[in-house]
Design a protein around this motif. Structure first.
Motif, PDB file in Angstrom:
ATOM      1  N   GLN A   6      37.145 -25.321 -37.860  1.00  0.00           N
ATOM      2  CA  GLN A   6      35.925 -25.514 -37.070  1.00  0.00           C
ATOM      3  C   GLN A   6      36.178 -26.489 -35.918  1.00  0.00           C
ATOM      4  O   GLN A   6      35.736 -26.244 -34.790  1.00  0.00           O
ATOM      5  N   GLN A   7      36.879 -27.569 -36.181  1.00  0.00           N
ATOM      6  CA  GLN A   7      37.161 -28.565 -35.145  1.00  0.00           C
ATOM      7  C   GLN A   7      37.987 -27.976 -34.003  1.00  0.00           C
ATOM      8  O   GLN A   7      37.829 -28.349 -32.856  1.00  0.00           O
ATOM      9  N   ARG A   8      38.838 -27.049 -34.314  1.00  0.00           N
ATOM     10  CA  ARG A   8      39.722 -26.462 -33.309  1.00  0.00           C
ATOM     11  C   ARG A   8      39.241 -25.093 -32.819  1.00  0.00           C
ATOM     12  O   ARG A   8      39.951 -24.387 -32.124  1.00  0.00           O
ATOM     13  N   LYS A   9      38.036 -24.732 -33.270  1.00  0.00           N
ATOM     14  CA  LYS A   9      37.411 -23.465 -32.863  1.00  0.00           C
ATOM     15  C   LYS A   9      38.331 -22.273 -33.158  1.00  0.00           C
ATOM     16  O   LYS A   9      38.545 -21.395 -32.321  1.00  0.00           O
ATOM     17  N   ILE A  10      38.886 -22.317 -34.371  1.00  0.00           N
ATOM     18  CA  ILE A  10      39.740 -21.235 -34.855  1.00  0.00           C
ATOM     19  C   ILE A  10      38.910 -20.403 -35.816  1.00  0.00           C
ATOM     20  O   ILE A  10      38.236 -20.950 -36.701  1.00  0.00           O
ATOM     21  N   SER A  11      38.932 -19.102 -35.648  1.00  0.00           N
ATOM     22  CA  SER A  11      38.177 -18.273 -36.595  1.00  0.00           C
ATOM     23  C   SER A  11      38.862 -18.342 -37.958  1.00  0.00           C
ATOM     24  O   SER A  11      40.081 -18.348 -38.065  1.00  0.00           O
ATOM     25  N   PHE A  12      38.043 -18.416 -38.980  1.00  0.00           N
ATOM     26  CA  PHE A  12      38.551 -18.608 -40.338  1.00  0.00           C
ATOM     27  C   PHE A  12      37.865 -17.620 -41.259  1.00  0.00           C
ATOM     28  O   PHE A  12      36.650 -17.444 -41.202  1.00  0.00           O
ATOM     29  N   LEU A  13      38.623 -16.998 -42.096  1.00  0.00           N
ATOM     30  CA  LEU A  13      38.075 -16.065 -43.072  1.00  0.00           C
ATOM     31  C   LEU A  13      38.458 -16.576 -44.461  1.00  0.00           C
ATOM     32  O   LEU A  13      39.641 -16.747 -44.756  1.00  0.00           O
ATOM     33  N   ASP A  14      37.460 -16.841 -45.266  1.00  0.00           N
ATOM     34  CA  ASP A  14      37.703 -17.294 -46.629  1.00  0.00           C
ATOM     35  C   ASP A  14      37.846 -16.070 -47.521  1.00  0.00           C
ATOM     36  O   ASP A  14      36.935 -15.255 -47.625  1.00  0.00           O
ATOM     37  N   ASP A  15      38.975 -15.944 -48.143  1.00  0.00           N
ATOM     38  CA  ASP A  15      39.244 -14.812 -49.027  1.00  0.00           C
ATOM     39  C   ASP A  15      38.467 -15.018 -50.324  1.00  0.00           C
ATOM     40  O   ASP A  15      38.727 -15.971 -51.062  1.00  0.00           O
ATOM     41  N   PRO A  16      37.498 -14.149 -50.639  1.00  0.00           N
ATOM     42  CA  PRO A  16      36.683 -14.335 -51.850  1.00  0.00           C
ATOM     43  C   PRO A  16      37.493 -14.279 -53.143  1.00  0.00           C
ATOM     44  O   PRO A  16      37.080 -14.824 -54.156  1.00  0.00           O
TER      45      PRO A  16
END
Length: 143
Positions: A6-16
């Motif tokens: 979030q701080q680096r504005k990187i998209s992140f996908l949490d693997d469920p």
């Protein structure tokens, strides 16, 4: 990781599937985090213990290669690591029928055998230890 992204504005996908503790890797990840919460150096200490255990197993498996029909190959012994030396001495003591020796005895033997003299003898564990440039051999002392 989420905060970093979030701080680096990187998209992140949490693997469920990471939340499912059925796979061992996920259970282990959660357990290691709990270990560190309980003890700040928990995973570091665990890693050190596992490394020590691996070295012990390796030393035990390679101890036989130092043993010969006439004792212990001194040249290989002097080139071996501390744990391999100890394992070889313990195995040799068992092979020649010594009983009631302790880890302290093995450590003392290591100290005495670390002497770089070409040839010498000493008594320990009711044996006379003969050390030559090529061999370490123990003979039962006459009592």
């Amino acid at each position: 990781v989420v905060k970093y992204a979030q701080q680096r504005k990187i998209s992140f996908l949490d693997d469920p599937t990471n939340e499912n503790t059925d796979p061992l890797r996920n259970w282990m990840r959660k357990w290691l985090a709990q270990l560190d919460r309980k003890h700040s150096a928990g995973t570091r200490n665990l890693a050190r213990c596992l490394n020590d255990l691996a070295e012990l197993v390796e030393a035990a498996n390679s101890a036989d290669s130092l043993l010969t029909d006439g004792g212990i190959n001194r040249r290989e012994y002097l080139g071996a690591g501390a744990q391999r030396r100890k394992s070889s001495l313990a195995r040799y003591c068992m092979d020649i029928g010594l009983k009631d020796y302790t880890q302290g005895h093995i450590e003392e033997l290591c100290k005495r055998l670390d002497d770089r003299q070409k040839q010498y003898t000493f008594e320990m564990l009711h044996c006379v230890w003969n050390v030559t440039p090529d061999r370490i051999k123990a003979s039962r002392a006459i009592v």
